[in-house]
Design a protein around this motif. Sequence first.
Motif, PDB file in Angstrom:
ATOM      1  N   ALA A 149      -9.102  20.464  -9.479  1.00 53.23           N
ATOM      2  CA  ALA A 149      -8.625  19.273  -8.782  1.00 53.23           C
ATOM      3  C   ALA A 149      -7.581  18.622  -9.680  1.00 53.23           C
ATOM      4  CB  ALA A 149      -9.772  18.310  -8.518  1.00 53.23           C
ATOM      5  N   MET A 152      -9.155  14.490  -2.395  1.00 49.12           N
ATOM      6  CA  MET A 152      -8.613  15.045  -3.637  1.00 49.12           C
ATOM      7  C   MET A 152      -7.744  16.246  -3.314  1.00 49.12           C
ATOM      8  SD  MET A 152     -11.811  17.034  -5.433  1.00 49.12           S
ATOM      9  CE  MET A 152     -12.901  15.641  -5.314  1.00 49.12           C
ATOM     10  N   TRP A 211     -10.422  18.227 -13.117  1.00 54.98           N
ATOM     11  CA  TRP A 211     -11.794  18.604 -12.836  1.00 54.98           C
ATOM     12  C   TRP A 211     -11.877  20.065 -12.436  1.00 54.98           C
ATOM     13  CZ3 TRP A 211     -12.566  14.032  -8.952  1.00 54.98           C
ATOM     14  CH2 TRP A 211     -12.722  12.838  -9.662  1.00 54.98           C
ATOM     15  N   ARG A 253      -4.052   7.227  -5.842  1.00 59.24           N
ATOM     16  CA  ARG A 253      -4.474   8.525  -6.368  1.00 59.24           C
ATOM     17  C   ARG A 253      -4.472   8.455  -7.890  1.00 59.24           C
ATOM     18  NH1 ARG A 253      -4.913  12.963  -3.243  1.00 59.24           N
ATOM     19  NH2 ARG A 253      -4.397  12.614  -1.077  1.00 59.24           N
ATOM     20  N   ASP A 299      -4.744  10.866 -11.446  1.00 56.71           N
ATOM     21  CA  ASP A 299      -4.690  12.208 -12.022  1.00 56.71           C
ATOM     22  C   ASP A 299      -6.054  12.556 -12.603  1.00 56.71           C
ATOM     23  OD1 ASP A 299      -2.002  12.536 -11.405  1.00 56.71           O
ATOM     24  OD2 ASP A 299      -1.330  11.792 -13.344  1.00 56.71           O
ATOM     25  N   VAL A 300      -6.520  13.767 -12.304  1.00 52.72           N
ATOM     26  CA  VAL A 300      -7.792  14.249 -12.839  1.00 52.72           C
ATOM     27  C   VAL A 300      -7.602  15.695 -13.290  1.00 52.72           C
ATOM     28  CG1 VAL A 300      -9.187  12.734 -11.372  1.00 52.72           C
ATOM     29  CG2 VAL A 300      -8.641  15.037 -10.584  1.00 52.72           C
ATOM     30  N   ASN A 303      -5.688  15.687  -8.552  1.00 56.34           N
ATOM     31  CA  ASN A 303      -5.731  14.247  -8.354  1.00 56.34           C
ATOM     32  C   ASN A 303      -6.790  13.913  -7.318  1.00 56.34           C
ATOM     33  OD1 ASN A 303      -4.475  13.952  -5.627  1.00 56.34           O
ATOM     34  ND2 ASN A 303      -2.673  14.769  -6.652  1.00 56.34           N
ATOM     35  N   ALA A 304      -7.240  12.666  -7.358  1.00 55.06           N
ATOM     36  CA  ALA A 304      -8.294  12.239  -6.445  1.00 55.06           C
ATOM     37  C   ALA A 304      -8.076  10.779  -6.069  1.00 55.06           C
ATOM     38  CB  ALA A 304      -9.661  12.404  -7.103  1.00 55.06           C
ATOM     39  N   SER A 305      -8.577  10.423  -4.904  1.00 52.59           N
ATOM     40  CA  SER A 305      -8.540   9.043  -4.437  1.00 52.59           C
ATOM     41  C   SER A 305      -9.859   8.753  -3.742  1.00 52.59           C
ATOM     42  CB  SER A 305      -7.380   8.817  -3.467  1.00 52.59           C
ATOM     43  OG  SER A 305      -7.647   9.410  -2.211  1.00 52.59           O
TER      44      SER A 305
END
Length: 87
Positions: free
Chosen positions: A39, A47, A22, A17, A19-20, A41-43
């Motif tokens: 958002a 997310m 967005w 993951r 950190d974002v 975090n994303a993977s």
Amino acid sequence: MSDSQSRGPDGGRQHPRYDVDWRVTLKCPDWHHAGRVAASNASRQGMFLLTSRPPKVGTSVELTILLPNGQELTLRGRVLAWPHGVM
């Protein structure tokens, strides 16, 4: 998919993951309008969206992500899980 299904054989996550920060427009059938959320975090597999009204697990959603370069990316997906203690 449960959280345990998104884990690798050693119990860790299958995909890292990141950190974002967005801005996301979230549309789901339970809401009468699109909601603006963030958002965190994303993977590769999903997310985490910060929202006070999370859609139910299994709900189909449409996300429009405002990317850092100003472009928008629209995706369709499904709510897979919420962290423990949410809802």
